[in-house]
Design a protein around this motif. Structure first.
Motif, PDB file in Angstrom:
ATOM      1  N   SER A  30       0.871   2.402   6.875  1.00  0.00           N
ATOM      2  CA  SER A  30      -0.571   1.955   6.989  1.00  0.00           C
ATOM      3  C   SER A  30      -1.054   1.420   8.465  1.00  0.00           C
TER       4      SER A  30
ATOM      5  N   GLU B   6      -0.710   0.762  -5.252  1.00  0.00           N
ATOM      6  CA  GLU B   6      -0.211  -0.196  -5.305  1.00  0.00           C
ATOM      7  C   GLU B   6       0.807  -0.400  -6.476  1.00  0.00           C
TER       8      GLU B   6
ATOM      9  N   SER C 123       0.062   5.707  -1.042  1.00  0.00           N
ATOM     10  CA  SER C 123      -0.818   6.512  -1.603  1.00  0.00           C
ATOM     11  C   SER C 123       0.206   7.668  -2.650  1.00  0.00           C
TER      12      SER C 123
ATOM     13  N   ASN D 136      -7.696  -4.342   1.767  1.00  0.00           N
ATOM     14  CA  ASN D 136      -7.771  -2.865   1.666  1.00  0.00           C
ATOM     15  C   ASN D 136      -8.649  -2.456   2.947  1.00  0.00           C
TER      16      ASN D 136
ATOM     17  N   TRP E 165      -6.614   3.985   5.130  1.00  0.00           N
ATOM     18  CA  TRP E 165      -5.539   3.132   5.634  1.00  0.00           C
ATOM     19  C   TRP E 165      -4.382   3.749   6.062  1.00  0.00           C
TER      20      TRP E 165
ATOM     21  N   TYR F 222       0.765  -1.218  -0.037  1.00  0.00           N
ATOM     22  CA  TYR F 222       0.074   0.095   0.102  1.00  0.00           C
ATOM     23  C   TYR F 222       0.922   1.473   0.060  1.00  0.00           C
TER      24      TYR F 222
END
Length: 622
Positions: free
Chosen positions: A516, A485, A474, A522, A561, A472
């Protein structure tokens, strides 16, 4: 291609799951990755414009008289026609004219006047603001021993149209072939430490060895193997052309049957054919704890550090602006570090071979003292039609050869850079994201076996590490793809992380910091933000790719997350206090202070507990 058509094609590729593979329209690593400074020089276009009125002089002429492998050199230059575009290149070997160029196959092509890039450069007006008025300047370069002599060349015309104006005298180190820049790494067993170093001695000239032993005990002498490679080992340009430089010889010795937690001293050496012996200076390291040993254990982890230049040359402050800060913080805190993981994008040499020597010199205070474990990144391996998973040109033609040779990793096949290693209560599974990791692949089978093989009663802290973000992030470009990802990343991996209850997964590639929540499919599976206890019902994903390279901006969308993110240079530190208590800290490179942290507290019964998609089968039978 117009913007609307490009957007439409991008959406189609996202839908098909092929973004970033064939056309390379988006890449998290492109976000501020910069340009290799040496690649800005059009050295193959250089012309001869020697001027008797211009001069350049370097001194001292003999370096390393007191055993140094790094020394400052002063360069004085005079140019009656100065310009802001004038620059000085450092060449090694000192003879860099056309006589050293490889033959040209096409008779229509003319051999260039200069066919090898300098190992570094600096503009003449650096630290000399009056240069364009006076035509005089003094520059300072920091040189390391790189197995050959050096000369300095003054060019006009800027980097894109270089004209050779003057060439200096040559200078050299007293012993250019000396054994240098040791890199420690864990062996395939916990009680083996490997020592890798570089020298100018071939096996026909000298026999390499390491002299080592416990403090105050008679030393043991262990043999070393020797590797090297040629221009033909490179896959493309610039590594095969202007970036090529002889790498010398890389030696590795295996120090075996080590006592746990013990301080050993060592030094590298070469027995010459005459019988005389060349030795390096004395170093020391502390051996690994026995797997499962309950003691204080401290791990540093980061990616994408690259290298810097302390003399301000090569414009490296604009290319890898955080590299020296990270290096210096680690050196400063070295007594509180047991092992280092540099998870990909090691030097950013990008095909300029000389930069690997300079990187090993930069990290020598660290890598000579604690195991320096590396992973493969796109800037080490990726090259078209070379067996890499991605078809881009990020390695500059190195196609993995430099990383696989310059550093040792305990892989079964170093061309396939995945491996496992133990350090006390930690078990590490290190993936190679430049090779296929998807379900059914050879690497997928390795990763599952690595995760499955750990005894969590003895090694409760299970760590997964890879260069590209298989979990993960962003990152801005991942946000454009919509999945946050690396394409096809967690689709294959998350079932393994969950099944084997991986505590933390670390990544580089994206040049920032982000953490995260414990997450699966997710969804955050724990509402806590900084202290986690009980069964491990999800994996915490941490991006630590901000160790040196240009920073990567975040997506405008912040997923639920994402608990903490930082647009700055930094690195991570894991501290295992015992079998039940683990601390993670994110430290900034500029000051070494902690800006984010979390703890995990759990007992063995928590690891055994049944959680979603990770339950052992049961029976009602007695």
């Amino acid at each position: 291609m117009d913007l609307q058509l490009k957007k439409s094609l991008l959406l189609l590729l996202v839908f098909l799951g092929f973004v970033g593979f064939g056309l390379g329209l988006v890449s998290a690593d492109n976000n501020g990755s910069g340009e290799q400074p040496l690649s800005k020089i059009a050295i193959h276009k250089a012309t001869r414009a020697l001027n008797d009125s211009s001069s350049i002089t370097a001194y001292p002429s003999l370096l390393g008289l007191k055993g140094e492998d790094t020394q400052w050199v002063k360069v004085d230059l005079v140019n009656p026609e100065p310009s802001t575009n004038d620059w000085v290149g450092v060449f090694s070997p000192a003879n860099f004219n056309s006589s050293t160029c490889p033959p040209v196959n096409d008779p229509k092509e003319q051999t260039p006047y200069i066919c090898t890039a300098p190992i570094k450069y600096m503009f003449a007006n650096n630290y000399n603001s009056q240069y364009t008025k006076t035509g005089k300047a003094s520059l300072k370069f920091q040189l390391i021993n790189q197995r050959a002599d050096f000369s300095f060349a003054l060019f006009s015309g800027g980097l894109s149209n270089p004209k050779l104006v003057a060439v200096s005298n040559s200078i050299s180190f007293v012993n250019p072939k000396a054994p240098l820049y040791p890199r420690l790494a864990q062996g395939k067993s916990w009680d083996v430490m490997t020592v890798t170093w570089t020298s100018g001695y071939s096996i026909n000239e000298a026999v390499p060895f390491v002299e080592w032993g416990l403090k105050r005990q008679f030393p043991t002498r262990s043999p070393a193997g020797t590797l090297t490679f040629t221009r033909n080992s490179m896959c493309g340009s610039p590594a095969r052309t202007v970036g090529w430089r002889d790498p010398g010889f890389i030696h590795t010795s295996f120090l075996k049957d080590l006592w746990p937690n013990s301080v050993y001293t060592y030094r590298m050496g070469h027995i010459l054919s005459s019988g005389s012996i060349i030795r390096s200076k004395l170093y020391s390291f502390k051996s690994s704890p026995y797997p499962g040993q309950d003691s204080l254990q401290r791990v540093i982890i980061f990616g994408d550090m690259g290298k810097g230049e302390r003399d301000g040359s090569n414009e490296y402050s604009n290319y890898q602006p955080g590299s020296l800060n990270t290096t210096d913080q680690l050196i400063k805190d070295l007594e509180n570090i047991d092992i280092v993981f540099h998870i990909g994008d090691i030097t950013y040499a990008n095909g300029y071979i000389s930069q690997w020597d300079q990187f090993t010199s930069q990290v020598e205070p660290i890598a000579s003292k604690v195991a320096y474990m590396i992973a493969s990144g796109n800037h080490e391996r990726t090259w078209p039609n070379s067996g890499s998973f991605y078809n881009h040109m990020d390695s500059g033609g190195e196609c993995g050869v430099l990383a696989e040779t310059m550093f040792y990793v305990p892989a079964e096949n170093r061309a396939k850079f995945w491996y496992s290693t133990d350090y006390g209560m930690f078990h590490f599974c290190v993936a190679d994201t430049e090779h296929d990791w998807r379900e059914g692949s050879e690497q997928y089978r390795f990763i599952e076996n690595c995760l499955a093989s750990v005894d969590r009663q003895k090694q409760p802290w299970l760590i997964f590490a890879a260069h590209r973000v298989l979990g993960y992030s962003s990152d801005y470009y991942y946000g454009l793809e919509g999945s946050f990802e690396e394409p096809m990343g967690r689709e294959s991996m998350q079932k393994l992380w969950q099944k084997y209850k991986v505590d933390i997964a670390f990544y580089g590639h994206v040049h920032n910091y982000e953490r995260s929540c414990p997450i699966y499919q997710n969804q955050c599976v724990n509402s806590e933000r900084s202290h986690y206890s009980g069964p491990p019902n999800g994996t915490i994903h941490v991006v630590v790719g901000g160790a040196g390279s240009h920073l990567s901006k975040f997506s405008q969308v912040t997923p639920k997350w994402s608990l903490y993110k930082d647009y700055d240079h930094g690195f991570g530190k894991l501290t295992a206090f015992n079998h039940s208590s683990l601390l993670f800290e994110y430290k900034k490179s500029r000051d070494g202070d902690v800006y984010d942290s979390f703890t995990i507290s759990r007992d063995y019964r928590d690891v055994l507990a049944c959680v979603q998609d990770s339950c052992e089968p049961t029976t009602l039978a007695y």
